[in-house]
Design a protein around this motif. Structure first.
Motif, PDB file in Angstrom:
ATOM      1  N   CYS A   1       0.818  -1.215   0.000  1.00  9.02           N
ATOM      2  CA  CYS A   1       0.000   0.000   0.000  1.00  9.02           C
ATOM      3  C   CYS A   1       0.852   1.265   0.000  1.00  9.02           C
ATOM      4  CB  CYS A   1      -0.901   0.039   1.233  1.00  9.02           C
ATOM      5  SG  CYS A   1      -2.220  -1.190   1.235  1.00  9.02           S
ATOM      6  N   HIS A   2       0.308   2.300  -0.598  1.00  8.82           N
ATOM      7  CA  HIS A   2       0.822   3.664  -0.452  1.00  8.82           C
ATOM      8  C   HIS A   2      -0.372   4.528  -0.069  1.00  8.82           C
ATOM      9  CE1 HIS A   2       3.418   7.173  -2.220  1.00  8.82           C
ATOM     10  NE2 HIS A   2       3.319   7.214  -0.902  1.00  8.82           N
ATOM     11  N   LEU A   3      -0.396   4.947   1.199  1.00  7.16           N
ATOM     12  CA  LEU A   3      -1.565   5.640   1.739  1.00  7.16           C
ATOM     13  C   LEU A   3      -1.338   7.150   1.774  1.00  7.16           C
ATOM     14  CD1 LEU A   3      -2.401   3.163   4.659  1.00  7.16           C
ATOM     15  CD2 LEU A   3      -3.227   3.134   2.288  1.00  7.16           C
ATOM     16  N   ALA A   4      -2.392   7.866   2.129  1.00  5.68           N
ATOM     17  CA  ALA A   4      -2.375   9.332   2.098  1.00  5.68           C
ATOM     18  C   ALA A   4      -1.245   9.887   2.965  1.00  5.68           C
ATOM     19  CB  ALA A   4      -3.720   9.873   2.582  1.00  5.68           C
ATOM     20  N   ALA A   5      -0.649  10.968   2.474  1.00  2.00           N
ATOM     21  CA  ALA A   5       0.496  11.573   3.162  1.00  2.00           C
ATOM     22  C   ALA A   5       0.025  12.635   4.172  1.00  2.00           C
ATOM     23  CB  ALA A   5       1.437  12.192   2.133  1.00  2.00           C
ATOM     24  N   HIS A   6       1.023  13.175   4.911  1.00  2.00           N
ATOM     25  CA  HIS A   6       0.886  14.322   5.823  1.00  2.00           C
ATOM     26  C   HIS A   6       0.357  13.926   7.211  1.00  2.00           C
ATOM     27  CE1 HIS A   6       2.029  16.690   2.450  1.00  2.00           C
ATOM     28  NE2 HIS A   6       0.909  16.433   1.781  1.00  2.00           N
ATOM     29  N   MET A   7       0.809  14.709   8.172  1.00  2.00           N
ATOM     30  CA  MET A   7       0.593  14.425   9.585  1.00  2.00           C
ATOM     31  C   MET A   7      -0.886  14.301   9.947  1.00  2.00           C
ATOM     32  SD  MET A   7       1.965  14.063  12.649  1.00  2.00           S
ATOM     33  CE  MET A   7       3.618  14.789  12.608  1.00  2.00           C
ATOM     34  N   ASN A   8      -1.731  15.171   9.383  1.00  2.00           N
ATOM     35  CA  ASN A   8      -3.120  15.291   9.849  1.00  2.00           C
ATOM     36  C   ASN A   8      -4.073  14.282   9.223  1.00  2.00           C
ATOM     37  OD1 ASN A   8      -2.370  17.510  11.437  1.00  2.00           O
ATOM     38  ND2 ASN A   8      -2.732  18.951   9.748  1.00  2.00           N
ATOM     39  N   TYR A   9      -3.565  13.327   8.458  1.00  6.27           N
ATOM     40  CA  TYR A   9      -4.449  12.424   7.729  1.00  6.27           C
ATOM     41  C   TYR A   9      -4.387  10.977   8.230  1.00  6.27           C
ATOM     42  CZ  TYR A   9      -5.316  16.202   4.469  1.00  6.27           C
ATOM     43  OH  TYR A   9      -5.708  17.391   3.910  1.00  6.27           O
ATOM     44  N   ALA A  10      -4.162  10.794   9.517  1.00  2.00           N
ATOM     45  CA  ALA A  10      -4.071   9.443  10.078  1.00  2.00           C
ATOM     46  C   ALA A  10      -5.387   8.690   9.901  1.00  2.00           C
ATOM     47  CB  ALA A  10      -3.688   9.495  11.549  1.00  2.00           C
ATOM     48  N   LEU A  11      -6.519   9.353  10.186  1.00  3.37           N
ATOM     49  CA  LEU A  11      -7.815   8.685  10.041  1.00  3.37           C
ATOM     50  C   LEU A  11      -8.107   8.354   8.577  1.00  3.37           C
ATOM     51  CD1 LEU A  11     -10.064  10.645  12.571  1.00  3.37           C
ATOM     52  CD2 LEU A  11      -9.346   8.254  12.713  1.00  3.37           C
ATOM     53  N   GLN A  12      -7.700   9.227   7.667  1.00  2.00           N
ATOM     54  CA  GLN A  12      -7.908   8.942   6.252  1.00  2.00           C
ATOM     55  C   GLN A  12      -7.099   7.729   5.816  1.00  2.00           C
ATOM     56  OE1 GLN A  12      -7.560  12.276   3.550  1.00  2.00           O
ATOM     57  NE2 GLN A  12      -7.083  10.931   1.813  1.00  2.00           N
ATOM     58  N   ARG A  13      -5.902   7.584   6.382  1.00  2.00           N
ATOM     59  CA  ARG A  13      -5.080   6.412   6.040  1.00  2.00           C
ATOM     60  C   ARG A  13      -5.777   5.120   6.481  1.00  2.00           C
ATOM     61  NH1 ARG A  13      -0.970  10.363   6.611  1.00  2.00           N
ATOM     62  NH2 ARG A  13      -0.776  10.392   8.866  1.00  2.00           N
ATOM     63  N   VAL A  14      -6.359   5.149   7.664  1.00  2.00           N
ATOM     64  CA  VAL A  14      -7.093   3.972   8.144  1.00  2.00           C
ATOM     65  C   VAL A  14      -8.299   3.706   7.246  1.00  2.00           C
ATOM     66  CG1 VAL A  14      -8.422   3.008  10.048  1.00  2.00           C
ATOM     67  CG2 VAL A  14      -6.325   4.281  10.520  1.00  2.00           C
ATOM     68  N   ASP A  15      -9.010   4.760   6.876  1.00  2.02           N
ATOM     69  CA  ASP A  15     -10.175   4.595   5.994  1.00  2.02           C
ATOM     70  C   ASP A  15      -9.761   4.026   4.635  1.00  2.02           C
ATOM     71  OD1 ASP A  15     -11.847   5.552   7.949  1.00  2.02           O
ATOM     72  OD2 ASP A  15     -11.927   7.601   7.150  1.00  2.02           O
ATOM     73  N   GLU A  16      -8.634   4.498   4.106  1.00  2.00           N
ATOM     74  CA  GLU A  16      -8.157   3.992   2.814  1.00  2.00           C
ATOM     75  C   GLU A  16      -7.807   2.513   2.898  1.00  2.00           C
ATOM     76  OE1 GLU A  16      -6.224   8.073   0.884  1.00  2.00           O
ATOM     77  OE2 GLU A  16      -4.915   6.466   1.600  1.00  2.00           O
ATOM     78  N   PHE A  17      -7.149   2.130   3.975  1.00  2.15           N
ATOM     79  CA  PHE A  17      -6.794   0.725   4.138  1.00  2.15           C
ATOM     80  C   PHE A  17      -8.041  -0.141   4.258  1.00  2.15           C
ATOM     81  CE2 PHE A  17      -5.231  -2.723   7.154  1.00  2.15           C
ATOM     82  CZ  PHE A  17      -4.765  -3.527   6.124  1.00  2.15           C
ATOM     83  N   GLU A  18      -9.016   0.326   5.026  1.00  6.44           N
ATOM     84  CA  GLU A  18     -10.264  -0.429   5.179  1.00  6.44           C
ATOM     85  C   GLU A  18     -10.989  -0.536   3.829  1.00  6.44           C
ATOM     86  OE1 GLU A  18     -13.583  -0.915   8.682  1.00  6.44           O
ATOM     87  OE2 GLU A  18     -12.654   1.061   8.362  1.00  6.44           O
TER      88      GLU A  18
END
Length: 526
Positions: free
Chosen positions: A206-223
């Motif tokens: 995987c290559h997930l969303a970048a930047h400090m403030n996007y932790a929840l978006q990274r989890v959503d992308e993985f899900e």
């Protein structure tokens, strides 16, 4: 004898009806118990019957209480965001090729492989430079590229020792885009699944969303990736249906809250544990139940992002960025990770290695698999990217569901380009064979299933019976003039893998090679 023809070829496929290994074990147990009852009836006749009872009892209890021996295989995994760079000239230390014991499987996930439009199109026609470098390094050492999948800059490659290739089956790949609302593949996931000696495994890069403030978006992308990726297999239609899943890549999770000075001070003093609590992935695992199913070794290596290129120095870029927009130095972070999940998962017992996890199939699995992480580190010697590659090695301990190739293939007689040659093949176990299957002639040290010198189709028309010996003629024009060491491989179009390999054999140098000036004459001019 069947000969190769260039005429249009009709496709026929067989349906697989082989019994499971578990059913065979039960059948064998019933046979042993039947023999035991016969011996008991004759027990009073002589001492030989008593010995037979003892021997049969031993075999029956062996089948009841024990199973085939377990084998251990070494898995070497790499994840690396290469930041569009070309591969370094030497990847030996990246692959630990000088380490014993040798690796059985290599799984390499790359992110940000150069995907400029013209470059990407050329890579689709030819292999990309990273694949070439890895194949050129691993091929001569006896490793074959089993498969690969690419989505723009995301690339996933699987290599196996040649001896294992016939036991890697049902290979499938897929991908999911998450960039620009799911329409662009600069972010997302690519995966490969296959059966390894009967055990279903899946690798997700995987290559997930970048930047400090996007932790929840990274989890959503993985899900989202887990929800949308599926495979054309009834027993493992989704990623999490597999017995073992490896999740890895540039997951882009950062280290929250801590300032730059504290981060660098902790890193320089090797006090990495001070940063674990604020690692975003660790924080998300406490909140998300599905993430808790994934295991990861301790982060006892330097954060792998962001470095100045060709150095071991963390980001020293100027606060002033392109066109005068304000920028800032990137905080170091463990963006690049390798995790794994066992299904179903059981906790290790007190006398079990805490690094090991084992599948139990609710206690009924006669063929469990144990995964032990042996190493988890990064290699700071590579500087072509602003990320350092992360490496994990694992021991996979498992019982083979089978150890006989589906197809036996063999050269017959002398092979030389001076005459037509003959090969034979035999289907040793029922599987989805097809008249679109083919047999490749490979040079020893071949890199991938398509790296053949020549190929012939299997017999056209009726599909073979199990254990039927079939002869195929190979025209002399298909045989290399210079000769050398070669190997035959049976490729299954339905399973997308080589299902049988011959032993190495010698092709003799052709007389035509001398006549056509391909080899020098000896000093006597003969």
């Amino acid at each position: 004898m069947d000969t190769f023809s260039d005429s249009p070829r009709l496709r026929s496929d067989s349906a697989c009806s082989s019994a499971s290994q578990g059913s065979r074990s039960k059948m064998l147990l019933r046979q042993r118990l039947s023999q035991l009852m016969t011996c008991v009836e004759d027990l009073s006749s002589d001492d030989e019957a008593s010995e037979e009872v003892s021997r049969t009892l031993d075999e029956a209890f062996l089948l009841c209480g024990h199973f085939p021996p377990r084998d251990t295989f070494r898995l070497h995994m790499v994840t690396w965001n290469v930041a569009t760079a070309e591969p370094p000239p030497d990847v030996i230390s990246l692959l630990h090729l000088d380490v014993q014991p040798t690796t059985d499987l290599y799984v390499i996930g790359l992110q940000e492989v150069n995907a400029a439009p013209l470059r990407f199109i050329s890579d689709l026609i030819m292999e990309d430079s990273w694949s070439h470098r890895l194949m050129d390094t691993l091929g001569p050492r006896g490793y074959v590229k089993v498969t690969s999948v690419r989505m723009q800059g995301l690339l996933l490659l699987v290599f196996a020792k040649q001896i294992h290739v016939p036991f890697i089956r049902d290979v499938q790949t897929t991908y999911t885009r998450t960039g620009i609302f799911g329409y662009w593949g600069n972010k997302g996931g690519v995966s490969v699944r296959f059966s390894f000696y009967g055990h279903m495994v899946c690798f997700l890069n995987c290559h997930l969303a970048a930047h400090m403030n996007y932790a929840l978006q990274r989890v959503d992308e993985f899900e989202h990736i887990l929800d949308t990726q599926d495979f054309d297999l009834f027993n493992t239609p989704h990623v999490l249906d597999h017995k073992v899943v490896f999740w890895f890549g540039d997951l882009n999770f950062r280290i929250a809250d801590h300032g730059l000075h504290f981060l660098r001070s902790s890193i320089n003093s090797d006090r990495f544990h001070l940063l674990w609590e604020k690692d975003q992935l660790n924080m998300m695992k406490k909140r998300e139940a599905f993430l808790q199913e994934f295991e990861e070794g301790p982060l006892r290596f330097k954060p792998t992002y962001k470095f100045d290129r060709n150095s071991d120095t963390y980001d020293t870029s100027s606060p002033q960025t392109w066109l005068g927009f304000n920028g800032k130095k990137r905080k170091p972070a463990w963006t690049d990770r390798i995790l794994w999940r066992i299904k179903p998962k059981s906790l290790p017992s007190e006398d079990e290695d805490e690094r090991a996890s084992t599948s139990t199939d609710d206690g009924q699995d006669e063929y469990p698999i144990q995964v032990t992480q042996d190493k988890y580190t990064c290699d700071t010697s590579y500087g072509v990217s602003d990320h350092k590659p992360v490496i994990a090695t694992f021991s996979l301990e498992l019982r083979k569901w089978f150890d006989t190739p589906l197809v036996h293939v063999s050269p017959e007689g002398v092979w030389s380009a001076d005459q037509d040659a003959v090969l034979t093949y035999t289907i040793q176990e029922d599987f989805m064979s097809s008249t679109w299957d083919w047999i490749g002639l490979y040079k020893v040290g071949f890199k991938t299933a398509t790296d053949y010198e020549a190929f012939v189709w299997v017999r056209e028309g009726d599909l073979p019976e199990t254990n039927e010996v079939i002869q195929i003629s190979v025209g002399k024009d298909k045989i290399p003039l210079l000769g050398g060491q070669y190997i035959l491989g049976y490729f299954s179009t339905n399973m997308q893998t080589i299902t049988g390999l011959s032993t190495d054999f010698q092709i003799l140098e052709s007389k035509r090679a001398v006549m056509e000036g391909l080899v020098p004459k000896n000093i006597n001019g003969k």
